[in-house]
Write a protein that holds these residues in place. Sequence first.
Motif, PDB file in Angstrom:
ATOM      1  N   MET A   1      38.946  29.427  46.414  1.00 37.03           N
ATOM      2  CA  MET A   1      38.880  30.727  47.101  1.00 37.03           C
ATOM      3  C   MET A   1      38.030  31.688  46.282  1.00 37.03           C
ATOM      4  O   MET A   1      38.119  31.711  45.065  1.00 37.03           O
ATOM      5  N   ASN A   2      37.219  32.495  46.968  1.00 36.59           N
ATOM      6  CA  ASN A   2      36.441  33.502  46.262  1.00 36.59           C
ATOM      7  C   ASN A   2      37.256  34.795  46.153  1.00 36.59           C
ATOM      8  O   ASN A   2      38.333  34.926  46.726  1.00 36.59           O
ATOM      9  N   ALA A   3      36.731  35.771  45.429  1.00 34.11           N
ATOM     10  CA  ALA A   3      37.451  37.025  45.173  1.00 34.11           C
ATOM     11  C   ALA A   3      37.817  37.749  46.462  1.00 34.11           C
ATOM     12  O   ALA A   3      38.925  38.287  46.596  1.00 34.11           O
ATOM     13  N   LYS A   4      36.910  37.745  47.435  1.00 35.27           N
ATOM     14  CA  LYS A   4      37.174  38.426  48.705  1.00 35.27           C
ATOM     15  C   LYS A   4      38.354  37.770  49.440  1.00 35.27           C
ATOM     16  O   LYS A   4      39.207  38.468  50.002  1.00 35.27           O
ATOM     17  N   GLN A   5      38.442  36.456  49.420  1.00 32.88           N
ATOM     18  CA  GLN A   5      39.551  35.761  50.075  1.00 32.88           C
ATOM     19  C   GLN A   5      40.881  36.084  49.394  1.00 32.88           C
ATOM     20  O   GLN A   5      41.893  36.274  50.061  1.00 32.88           O
ATOM     21  N   PHE A   6      40.898  36.145  48.060  1.00 31.56           N
ATOM     22  CA  PHE A   6      42.105  36.531  47.347  1.00 31.56           C
ATOM     23  C   PHE A   6      42.535  37.935  47.751  1.00 31.56           C
ATOM     24  O   PHE A   6      43.703  38.209  47.965  1.00 31.56           O
ATOM     25  N   GLU A   7      41.554  38.834  47.850  1.00 32.48           N
ATOM     26  CA  GLU A   7      41.809  40.212  48.233  1.00 32.48           C
ATOM     27  C   GLU A   7      42.428  40.296  49.623  1.00 32.48           C
ATOM     28  O   GLU A   7      43.403  41.011  49.846  1.00 32.48           O
ATOM     29  N   GLU A   8      41.835  39.560  50.580  1.00 34.85           N
ATOM     30  CA  GLU A   8      42.320  39.567  51.956  1.00 34.85           C
ATOM     31  C   GLU A   8      43.742  39.025  52.072  1.00 34.85           C
ATOM     32  O   GLU A   8      44.486  39.426  52.959  1.00 34.85           O
TER      33      GLU A   8
END
Length: 175
Positions: free
Chosen positions: A165-172
């Motif tokens: 997972m990339n940072a944006k996916q973790f954030e979401e």
Amino acid sequence: MADDAPLAATKNDKPTGLAARAVTINLPVDEVYSRFRDFAAWPSFMENVVRIDVLDERRSHWVVKAPMKGSVEWDARITEEVPGKSLAWESEPGAEVPNRGHVTFRDAGARGTVVVVTIDYDPPGGVIGKVIAKMFQREPAIQARRDLRRFKQLLETGEIATPAMNAKQFEEMGL
């Protein structure tokens, strides 16, 4: 006397590990060749390459992850180049991992470009070193297949698919 046979048919004693892989990339030959020729960009698709310092048009310095050692380094030089057709290289004397390779680029018409990579290397620690490299998934035959797949993805889509997972996916996900 130098053996001028293709790497897959050479009778030279050293290096001893041979890896040959091919991939078809849905782009024109000249574009694939020019992207491949940009050695400084290789760490973006080559999993075990830490960095490549381009020293001049024909020479480069490599730093590569290695099991049990952390990393290994060597200088390499281009031994043959036919723009848009082929590229060959060889490590300089004294390399921690003596190696040489040859890449060909062939027009596949509407399918794009067939890229064939042959790498010959002398694994540190001989057969035992090769087995350890395989255990750690750092053996060049394994890496060549993976790296070519990543190169294809990068050129065709602009990114490399990954299960991470990339940072944006973790954030979401609120993580």
